[in-house]
Design an enzyme around this catalytic site. Sequence first.
Site, PDB file in Angstrom:
ATOM      1  N   ALA A  61       1.233  -1.346   0.305  1.00 41.30           N
ATOM      2  CA  ALA A  61      -0.291   0.286   0.096  1.00 41.30           C
ATOM      3  C   ALA A  61       0.758   1.361   0.014  1.00 41.30           C
ATOM      4  O   ALA A  61       2.021   1.342   0.440  1.00 41.30           O
ATOM      5  CB  ALA A  61      -0.994  -0.150   1.645  1.00 41.30           C
ATOM      6  N   GLU A 123       3.071  -5.738   6.685  1.00 43.88           N
ATOM      7  CA  GLU A 123       2.638  -5.295   7.842  1.00 43.88           C
ATOM      8  C   GLU A 123       3.080  -4.830   9.078  1.00 43.88           C
ATOM      9  O   GLU A 123       3.200  -4.039   9.807  1.00 43.88           O
ATOM     10  CB  GLU A 123       1.291  -5.297   7.925  1.00 43.88           C
ATOM     11  CG  GLU A 123       0.720  -4.954   6.267  1.00 43.88           C
ATOM     12  CD  GLU A 123       0.432  -6.263   4.891  1.00 43.88           C
ATOM     13  OE1 GLU A 123       1.766  -6.890   4.896  1.00 43.88           O
ATOM     14  OE2 GLU A 123       0.080  -5.805   3.676  1.00 43.88           O
TER      15      GLU A 123
END
Length: 642
Positions: A61, A123
Amino acid sequence: MTVTVQTLGRVAIVTIDNPPVNAASQAVRAGLVDAVAQTEADATIDAVVLTCAGRTFVAGADVREFDLPPVAPHLPDVIAAIEAASKPWIAALHGSALGGGLELAMGCHHRIAEASARMGLPEVTLGLVPGAGGTVRLPRLVGAELALTMIAGGKPISAQEALDAGLIDAIAQGDLVQKACDLAAAGVDLRPTLVKLVIGKSDATRFDRIASDMRRKARGQVSVPAAIDALERGLTLPATEALAAERATFLSLKTSEQARALRHIFFAERAALSDPRTKATPRPIARIGVIGGGTMGAGIASLCLMRGLTVTLIERDASSLDAGSARVRSTLESSAKRGLLVDLDATFARFDAATDDSALADVDLVIEAVFEEMEVKKQVFRRLDAVTRPDAILATNTSYLDVTEIAAGLRDPSRAIGLHFFSPAHIMKLLEIVLPASVADDVVATAARLSKTLGKIGVFSGVCDGFIGNRIMSAYRTEADRLLIDGASPEQVDAAMRDYGFPMGVFEMQDLAGLDIAWAMRKRRLAQGLSGEGDIRIADRLCEQGRFGRKTDAGWYDFTDGKATPSDAVTAIIVEERQAMGVADAVFETKDVMTRILGAMVQEAEAVLAEGIASSAADIDVVMVNGYGFPRWKGGPLFTVR
Ligand code: COA
């Protein structure tokens, strides 16, 4: 255009082009939604290849968007649209398919990758859990155990491991996109990952043991247990429920203090070497000389060898040289065993050792790692001045001495610089690059590039006693001693530091490193007219009694079979020193320990900044996190208070 669609026969090639790392920004997500609509509507298209321009597949992202409110289309919806398409999508992976990039690839029906590609869900390292189906789709493809280490450990895997585990369907030999198109033209199944049955834990006991180990090692970093919980839901709940819960966790963590801190460090590490002097053309560096084959010198030599450089080690006599060479050999061997080194013999073949300085006649850079004393260092630099090429860079690995003064003895001081490595040099991430006033711009640029070659996180420091890191460490060690005078016990201080997230407390650390080393340093510094470390004598008195730490089974703690227990002898010394300083006995509140320790760190950090020793607060945070065990998810001492 960030996302383009071309056709090749009956195959559509969807290309994402969003430099530098094709992050899944809003423009990319919107482009993909359009691409799905366009290819679905086009009856001449049978299959779709998803690829990326530039050096990598989608690397995640867009982290820069995380501080802003989310803007549609959201990645889970984009992935759902691809997975639900009536035509098979084939992801063609090169470079790093990380985070949202891998989640996107898992939403496709097939995956093919270059042999050098890496895949992962990192993440947790940004204080998050996957937010677009990673914890639900990955276990369906690779099983629970590998999903656990990838999701809660944040560790990427190679294309070969991905192929073996079932994450990808093929490794492409030759042109990746062409191979993907060939596959598409040959006809592939529509095979959505989500409809697969979750494989479950093949060995629940082992899974639970690894998971509880990870929870313990997380030391307060909340993303790790959150990622394990999300994976557990992915393994047990219906997919739609698990996806919704995963997304909710992701969104709540995204705005958390820990995630903000980890983003701060992520960008701070990448901004650290942005000094304008690094724009100069770096000097070529291939051959390195290392002076001194002790722990530090041998570590630096091993590191340089592991990173493809040629190394000549210099020692003063044959037996020291043998010992130094043996240290290098043993470091390389253990690195090879741990898979950090591919070809041991080829690496060792780039190593040479000599007792004669003339072996340095043609090296590009020399790093000295001799005894930490000004006169010794100056003498080494004078010797190097006589034997090295005039354009060779001369670096000192001193951890506190004045690099400008060491440089001043050279005919051309502009070629001298400080390279402060941390022990073990081949493991520790930080490199403090110490810049004397005399240093040439291209020497600065060369050091910055070398830091990358060596896989280090480099930070520039000005010249001062101890540079950025040791200045702050020294201040907090002094404060820790003061806490003892004010009524705290060593175990109380250590426990509070561990609770905060340090890997160990300040006294445990000294027991491990050996109190005698710091003692010798204090005595040397006093003899050199440098400040000692505070006026508290407890550590000196421990040393006077031969309490050097773990190696003598007695230090701040007593050791029985390696196990630390509080020491009555130490308590007695503390009480005596407390009385000698006229401090009344008091009960020290544990909650005050970290306030005081952090206060001391921050005060010194502010001074380091004000004096221009560090060029930014973020640089200081990077130093403390990568060199001194400051918990990364707290973002460093200055992030913590600002
Ligand atoms: N979002 C936004 N910017 C990113 C980014 C991301 N996910 N990943 C990297 N960048 C930026 C970096 O800040 C850097 O910018 P700069 O040139 O302005 O300093 C640039 O892209 C290059 O990154 P860098 O890390 O220096 O390049 P590299 O080739 O050494 O490594 C990666 C490339 C992809 C392996 C590495 O950047 C990385 O691990 N990125 C994070 C991946 C991740 O955690 N994704 C999950 C997000 S939830």
